[in-house]
Scaffold this motif. Structure first.
Motif, PDB file in Angstrom:
ATOM      1  N   GLY A 171     -56.535  76.698 -39.107  1.00 47.11           N
ATOM      2  CA  GLY A 171     -58.038  75.893 -40.181  1.00 47.11           C
ATOM      3  C   GLY A 171     -58.949  75.096 -39.507  1.00 47.11           C
ATOM      4  O   GLY A 171     -59.512  75.394 -40.089  1.00 47.11           O
ATOM      5  N   SER A 172     -58.413  74.269 -38.820  1.00 46.40           N
ATOM      6  CA  SER A 172     -59.226  73.599 -37.628  1.00 46.40           C
ATOM      7  C   SER A 172     -59.794  74.234 -36.294  1.00 46.40           C
ATOM      8  O   SER A 172     -58.343  75.109 -36.029  1.00 46.40           O
ATOM      9  N   PRO A 173     -61.137  74.119 -36.043  1.00 51.42           N
ATOM     10  CA  PRO A 173     -61.204  74.564 -34.592  1.00 51.42           C
ATOM     11  C   PRO A 173     -60.284  73.847 -33.558  1.00 51.42           C
ATOM     12  O   PRO A 173     -59.906  72.500 -33.252  1.00 51.42           O
ATOM     13  N   LEU A 174     -60.043  74.234 -32.188  1.00 53.58           N
ATOM     14  CA  LEU A 174     -59.225  73.984 -31.367  1.00 53.58           C
ATOM     15  C   LEU A 174     -59.450  74.602 -30.185  1.00 53.58           C
ATOM     16  O   LEU A 174     -60.335  75.166 -29.937  1.00 53.58           O
ATOM     17  N   LEU A 175     -59.345  73.617 -28.960  1.00 52.42           N
ATOM     18  CA  LEU A 175     -59.813  73.948 -27.714  1.00 52.42           C
ATOM     19  C   LEU A 175     -58.221  74.876 -27.333  1.00 52.42           C
ATOM     20  O   LEU A 175     -57.435  73.761 -26.965  1.00 52.42           O
ATOM     21  N   LEU A 176     -58.413  76.166 -26.032  1.00 48.48           N
ATOM     22  CA  LEU A 176     -56.729  76.466 -25.648  1.00 48.48           C
ATOM     23  C   LEU A 176     -57.497  76.388 -24.358  1.00 48.48           C
ATOM     24  O   LEU A 176     -58.716  76.901 -23.521  1.00 48.48           O
ATOM     25  N   ASN A 177     -56.794  75.682 -22.967  1.00 50.10           N
ATOM     26  CA  ASN A 177     -56.829  75.317 -22.126  1.00 50.10           C
ATOM     27  C   ASN A 177     -56.108  75.944 -21.356  1.00 50.10           C
ATOM     28  O   ASN A 177     -54.827  75.571 -21.565  1.00 50.10           O
ATOM     29  N   VAL A 178     -56.324  76.849 -20.658  1.00 41.76           N
ATOM     30  CA  VAL A 178     -55.552  77.728 -19.858  1.00 41.76           C
ATOM     31  C   VAL A 178     -55.545  76.843 -18.417  1.00 41.76           C
ATOM     32  O   VAL A 178     -56.968  76.410 -17.384  1.00 41.76           O
ATOM     33  N   TRP A 179     -53.953  76.181 -18.023  1.00 40.44           N
ATOM     34  CA  TRP A 179     -54.138  75.937 -16.502  1.00 40.44           C
ATOM     35  C   TRP A 179     -53.461  75.618 -15.988  1.00 40.44           C
ATOM     36  O   TRP A 179     -52.090  76.451 -16.122  1.00 40.44           O
ATOM     37  N   ALA A 180     -53.048  75.445 -14.810  1.00 41.76           N
ATOM     38  CA  ALA A 180     -52.108  75.075 -14.003  1.00 41.76           C
ATOM     39  C   ALA A 180     -51.869  74.134 -12.541  1.00 41.76           C
ATOM     40  O   ALA A 180     -53.256  73.293 -12.451  1.00 41.76           O
ATOM     41  N   SER A 181     -50.635  73.398 -12.785  1.00 36.36           N
ATOM     42  CA  SER A 181     -50.735  72.640 -11.697  1.00 36.36           C
ATOM     43  C   SER A 181     -51.489  72.833 -10.148  1.00 36.36           C
ATOM     44  O   SER A 181     -51.148  71.509  -9.651  1.00 36.36           O
ATOM     45  N   TRP A 182     -50.886  73.764  -9.943  1.00 36.44           N
ATOM     46  CA  TRP A 182     -51.296  74.482  -8.172  1.00 36.44           C
ATOM     47  C   TRP A 182     -52.818  74.245  -7.546  1.00 36.44           C
ATOM     48  O   TRP A 182     -53.586  74.712  -7.283  1.00 36.44           O
ATOM     49  N   ARG A 183     -54.098  74.118  -9.048  1.00 37.08           N
ATOM     50  CA  ARG A 183     -55.751  74.826  -9.444  1.00 37.08           C
ATOM     51  C   ARG A 183     -56.269  73.313  -8.957  1.00 37.08           C
ATOM     52  O   ARG A 183     -56.092  72.317 -10.206  1.00 37.08           O
ATOM     53  N   PRO A 184     -56.754  72.714  -8.317  1.00 33.79           N
ATOM     54  CA  PRO A 184     -57.656  71.885  -7.899  1.00 33.79           C
ATOM     55  C   PRO A 184     -58.578  71.391  -9.416  1.00 33.79           C
ATOM     56  O   PRO A 184     -58.572  70.343  -9.889  1.00 33.79           O
ATOM     57  N   THR A 185     -59.050  72.394  -9.531  1.00 34.03           N
ATOM     58  CA  THR A 185     -60.065  72.014 -11.051  1.00 34.03           C
ATOM     59  C   THR A 185     -59.614  71.520 -12.335  1.00 34.03           C
ATOM     60  O   THR A 185     -59.834  71.113 -12.635  1.00 34.03           O
ATOM     61  N   CYS A 186     -58.514  72.390 -12.149  1.00 29.77           N
ATOM     62  CA  CYS A 186     -57.436  71.750 -13.571  1.00 29.77           C
ATOM     63  C   CYS A 186     -57.059  69.837 -13.048  1.00 29.77           C
ATOM     64  O   CYS A 186     -57.135  69.583 -13.998  1.00 29.77           O
ATOM     65  N   ARG A 187     -57.077  69.231 -12.238  1.00 32.45           N
ATOM     66  CA  ARG A 187     -56.911  68.131 -11.802  1.00 32.45           C
ATOM     67  C   ARG A 187     -57.484  67.407 -12.606  1.00 32.45           C
ATOM     68  O   ARG A 187     -58.139  66.246 -12.877  1.00 32.45           O
ATOM     69  N   ALA A 188     -59.101  68.066 -11.951  1.00 29.53           N
ATOM     70  CA  ALA A 188     -60.812  67.767 -12.110  1.00 29.53           C
ATOM     71  C   ALA A 188     -61.334  67.590 -13.964  1.00 29.53           C
ATOM     72  O   ALA A 188     -61.334  66.859 -13.737  1.00 29.53           O
ATOM     73  N   GLU A 189     -60.710  67.920 -14.354  1.00 29.05           N
ATOM     74  CA  GLU A 189     -60.822  68.568 -15.907  1.00 29.05           C
ATOM     75  C   GLU A 189     -60.256  67.668 -16.634  1.00 29.05           C
ATOM     76  O   GLU A 189     -60.340  66.959 -17.531  1.00 29.05           O
ATOM     77  N   HIS A 190     -58.420  67.239 -15.934  1.00 31.18           N
ATOM     78  CA  HIS A 190     -57.739  66.869 -16.858  1.00 31.18           C
ATOM     79  C   HIS A 190     -58.498  65.607 -18.148  1.00 31.18           C
ATOM     80  O   HIS A 190     -57.915  65.401 -19.308  1.00 31.18           O
ATOM     81  N   GLN A 191     -58.803  64.285 -17.053  1.00 32.11           N
ATOM     82  CA  GLN A 191     -59.024  63.423 -17.712  1.00 32.11           C
ATOM     83  C   GLN A 191     -60.220  63.529 -18.591  1.00 32.11           C
ATOM     84  O   GLN A 191     -60.110  62.623 -20.108  1.00 32.11           O
ATOM     85  N   TYR A 192     -60.940  64.883 -18.488  1.00 32.00           N
ATOM     86  CA  TYR A 192     -62.028  65.181 -19.522  1.00 32.00           C
ATOM     87  C   TYR A 192     -61.339  66.037 -20.991  1.00 32.00           C
ATOM     88  O   TYR A 192     -61.101  65.493 -22.139  1.00 32.00           O
ATOM     89  N   LEU A 193     -60.350  66.317 -20.572  1.00 34.65           N
ATOM     90  CA  LEU A 193     -59.645  66.041 -21.882  1.00 34.65           C
ATOM     91  C   LEU A 193     -58.743  65.324 -22.557  1.00 34.65           C
ATOM     92  O   LEU A 193     -58.664  65.520 -23.529  1.00 34.65           O
TER      93      LEU A 193
END
Length: 104
Positions: free
Chosen positions: A24-46
């Protein structure tokens, strides 16, 4: 949203379907994996978004479950719920052609 049934990342055997994303509320679905460098880079922002009240559901993609849990425990978990897409099928249904495959 495709129909799905996935386990919780942290609680194997506990499953969720697509309706968990319709709170009922907006949410963000984030697809991630520990082996992906971009996921580590965006983690602090999340984490920053989560601390500002943004509801975030994580979907772990084609990862070793224990490595993924350890990664969240180390970097601080920004997700209200973490789903486990171990075989990557939901990721493909969501257009995962742009998600790079796990390295061999």
């Amino acid at each position: 949203m495709p129909v799905f049934r996935l386990e919780s990342l942290e609680q194997p055997g506990k499953t969720f379907d697509q309706w968990v994303l319709y709170s009922g509320s907006p949410l963000l679905l984030n697809v991630w994996a520990s082996w992906r460098p971009t996921c580590r880079a965006e983690h602090q922002y999340l984490y920053t978004l989560a601390s500002q009240g943004v509801q975030i559901v994580g979907m772990n993609y084609k990862n070793n479950r224990q490595k993924a849990v350890n990664w969240l425990n180390t970097l601080v978990n920004p997700y209200e719920l973490s789903l486990y897409d171990g075989d990557g099928m939901l990721g493909l249904d969501l257009g995962g052609g742009t998600v790079r495959r796990k390295p061999s």
